[in-house]
Structure formats: C-alpha cells, structure tokens
Design an enzyme around this catalytic site. Structure first.
Site, PDB file in Angstrom:
ATOM      1  N   ASP A  38       0.828  -1.206   0.000  1.00  0.00           N
ATOM      2  CA  ASP A  38       0.000   0.000   0.000  1.00  0.00           C
ATOM      3  C   ASP A  38       0.864   1.258   0.000  1.00  0.00           C
ATOM      4  O   ASP A  38       0.658   2.163  -0.819  1.00  0.00           O
ATOM      5  CB  ASP A  38      -0.912   0.001   1.233  1.00  0.00           C
ATOM      6  CG  ASP A  38      -1.676  -1.290   1.362  1.00  0.00           C
ATOM      7  OD1 ASP A  38      -2.772  -1.389   0.813  1.00  0.00           O
ATOM      8  OD2 ASP A  38      -1.146  -2.215   2.013  1.00  0.00           O
TER       9      ASP A  38
ATOM     10  N   GLU B 164       1.213  -5.780  -4.967  1.00  0.00           N
ATOM     11  CA  GLU B 164       0.840  -4.931  -6.103  1.00  0.00           C
ATOM     12  C   GLU B 164       2.006  -4.085  -6.613  1.00  0.00           C
ATOM     13  O   GLU B 164       2.263  -4.029  -7.815  1.00  0.00           O
ATOM     14  CB  GLU B 164      -0.316  -4.007  -5.713  1.00  0.00           C
ATOM     15  CG  GLU B 164      -0.745  -3.093  -6.859  1.00  0.00           C
ATOM     16  CD  GLU B 164      -2.051  -2.366  -6.588  1.00  0.00           C
ATOM     17  OE1 GLU B 164      -2.928  -2.943  -5.933  1.00  0.00           O
ATOM     18  OE2 GLU B 164      -2.196  -1.203  -7.037  1.00  0.00           O
TER      19      GLU B 164
END
Length: 387
Positions: free
Chosen positions: A24, A282
């Site tokens: 994140d 990610e």
C-alpha cells in the site's frame, strides 16, 4: 473553520493506511513522487505506519512526524487528526477513509476538493465498468470518484514515472553498469551461464523443493533474496535458523545472497538486472512488468479465494499471443506458486519456456507503456467537474 495548520499551497493530499506491509505505501509513495516530479504538483502524503514507510524512504527514519523528501511532504497520520486545510485533490488509497474531521473540512471548503478513491489493481473485466463511477456522500455535499488502475485504456493505467523506461533500457544495455551495480551490493559476479533470480514473496512452503532442483541442475543459479517474509523458507533449505544481510549460502549449483532491504530505486535495478523475478503484492508486481523480464506473481490472499479470479484474469491478458506450450507452462508455475499444484513439477516446463517468455514479456511491457500512466489519469480526474 479554525485551522492550526493552514497550507493553501498544497494541491494534493494522499491518505494511506498500511495493510499489506510495503504494497500500500509502496504504491502511494511512488504516486506522490510522480505527481510532484512529473506534474509539478504540491503533494502531502499521510501514512499511519511510519516505521514501514521509513524502510522505503530511509530519510524518514530520523524524522519525527514529518519529513520533506523528493519534493513530497510526508506526515504521520495520527489521531486526533490536526486541523489542516484540505487539498484541492484528495486521494484515499484503497478505501482507507480519511479522518471524519478532514472530510467535514472538505465539505466546508470552496471550491470543494476533488475526492478520489484509488482502488486495488485488477485485470478483471468488471474494472472498466466501475472506473470513474461517482458515489455521493450520504450526508455531506461531497462526491467521491473511483479510480481503478488496470491494463486497458478504459482503466486508470499503471504507475509509470517519467524517464523510468529510458533508465531501464540504459541499465540493461550496459553490462558494465549492471556488473558495477551488483558489485556495489556485495553480489558476486555470476558464474558463466548462470541464471540470475530475485525473490520477493510471501511465505512459500514449497520453496525448498524448488531450491533442490536448482541446486542439482547443470546450470548455475544465483538467487538474490532481500530480507523479508520468504527468507525463512530459503534458510530452511540450507538448514539455517538465521542469516545476516550480505551472507552467501551455497548448495550445489545454487548460490544465494541475502540482501538488505532495498529502497525503491535499488529494487527497480534488482529487477532490471535479473533474468527471472519473483514478486508479490501490487507494487513489485507492477515494477516487474516495467522491468520487462520474465516474472512470477505471488498474489495477496483474499477471503473466499477471490484472489484466484484476479490471478486468472491477469494470466489471460499477459499470456495472450504466447505459444500454447509456453503459456501453459507459465500458467502452471504461477498456479503452483500460489498454492495450486506442485512447484517442483511445474518448474522444468517453465524453465524450458523462459527463452520464449523473455521477448514476450518485453512486448507486454512495451504495450503497457503505450497507455496513459496512473498519475496522469488522476491529474485528469482532479481537473474534471464531479459527476
């Protein structure tokens, strides 16, 4: 409105709560820098986990609750939240919900802030239909818009800062630069014909079986492992309980270097230098695609195994155009890496496919580079009238 910290010059506030270790905050940190560097924006990044951020940005380690670095002001997200003037564009990353007092201030500000919810990356088809949708606040005169990163022109695109691909190409084209970078991190010169592999993953129970194959193989493998969650599985293969950064472990044709945690720039170069990259989450997943080298993705697990749908959706896009045998070998290896099947059984076919997968991955990266990058999409969002 009484403001203890009026800051009318700020154009962007980005809010980040750290959930997936570095994923994140990795995305938010790169986004903040891209907005500042590539678009000349004033950016203030709010992060709740200062220690994790400091691993990515060492300059923050010695700072208190705020630091200005690389053109971005980074603030620790504490409660009670200070009274600050909201920025004209506000990003809540991954539905992290900005503080209620801040949202109230947004509603009282004229003109009202553009409020964007930056969602997680997915290759699934439904993303295109949800990208750009508006959601009115149930009580306040505010509307939130959803931005979905993605792999098509009908999504927000991927983070890709200016000059990234040119820097990658210069690095990969110059063997001396690559060798010197490796030497500067204490990495020995790879043996003749060795395969250079980076490993950044969640815990991987099957890893020792794969390492045994590499140790017994005729071709040498040099494995580079930044400190992190998968290191325990590496050490289990070598019969070690711990290892320090800089240590080199060897078994047969396999040599393994334990690296210290790398900052964002050095991690990019690690990916550029290797022949095969194992990545997770990610942020590193996207960076591996910009590295244009074969890779395997360890996806973040979600409830009810919905992450398998995301994995399948990406594989369908990524492998399109690759010959059937290589595509099937890649799919099998990725599935096994994510808990479906045997990693050791999938490796031989995947290894055979790597010479075809390498140019295919370069074409995939080049195709993605033709699309608008995520920071540019967000700038466009901030300039639009809310639906």
């Amino acid at each position: 409105m009484s403001l203890a910290d009026a800051a009318p010059a700020f154009d962007w506030d980005i809010f980040c709560r750290v959930v997936d270790n570095f994923g994140d905050i990795g995305v938010c940190w790169r986004l903040a820098k891209a907005l500042a560097h590539d678009h000349g924006c004033s950016v203030r990044l709010w992060v709740d986990d200062w220690g994790t951020f400091a691993r990515l940005c060492p300059a923050a380690a010695e700072a208190g609750d705020a630091v200005r670095v690389e053109g971005v002001e980074v603030r620790r997200w504490r409660e009670p939240f200070p009274g600050v003037m909201p920025a004209r564009a506000v990003v809540e990353a991954f539905a992290c919900e900005p503080p209620a007092s801040y949202v109230e201030s947004m509603a009282a500000t004229t003109p009202r802030s553009q409020w964007i919810n930056l969602e997680y990356l997915s290759a699934e088809d439904w993303v295109e239909g949800c990208h750009g949708l508006a959601s009115p606040h149930p009580r306040l005169p505010l509307t939130k818009r959803f931005c979905f990163p993605g792999f098509t022109a009908h999504t927000g695109g991927l983070l890709r800062e200016g000059g990234l691909l040119e820097a990658r190409d210069r690095f990969q084209a110059d063997a001396t630069v690559r060798r010197d970078w490796l030497a500067g991190r204490g990495i020995p010169v790879p043996a003749e014909g060795a395969r250079l592999v980076s490993l950044f993953a969640y815990e991987q129970p099957q890893l020792p079986e794969l390492l045994r194959l590499w140790a017994d193989a005729p071709r040498p493998t040099l494995l580079l492992v930044p400190e992190g969650r998968v290191l325990g599985d590496v050490l289990r293969f070598f019969g070690r309980a711990e290892a320090r950064a800089g240590e080199i472990l060897a078994a047969g044709a396999l040599s393994t270097v334990v690296l210290p945690f790398l900052d964002s720039a050095d991690y990019d170069r690690l990916l550029w230098a290797c022949d095969l990259n194992f990545v997770r989450g990610e942020d590193s997943f996207v960076r591996a695609q910009w590295a244009a080298r074969p890779f395997a993705w360890h996806i973040y697990e979600q409830d009810e195994a919905v992450h398998h749908d995301k994995l399948d959706a990406f594989l369908a896009r990524y492998l399109a155009g690759l010959d059937e045998a290589a595509a099937e070998a890649t799919r099998a290896l990725w599935k096994a890496w994510n808990g479906e099947g045997s990693l050791a059984a999938a490796w031989p076919a995947f290894a055979d496919a790597l010479p075809r997968l390498a140019p295919h991955t370069r074409r995939w990266s080049d195709g993605l580079a033709e699309q608008q990058d995520l920071a540019s999409t967000l700038v466009q969002f901030s300039e639009l009238t809310v639906k």
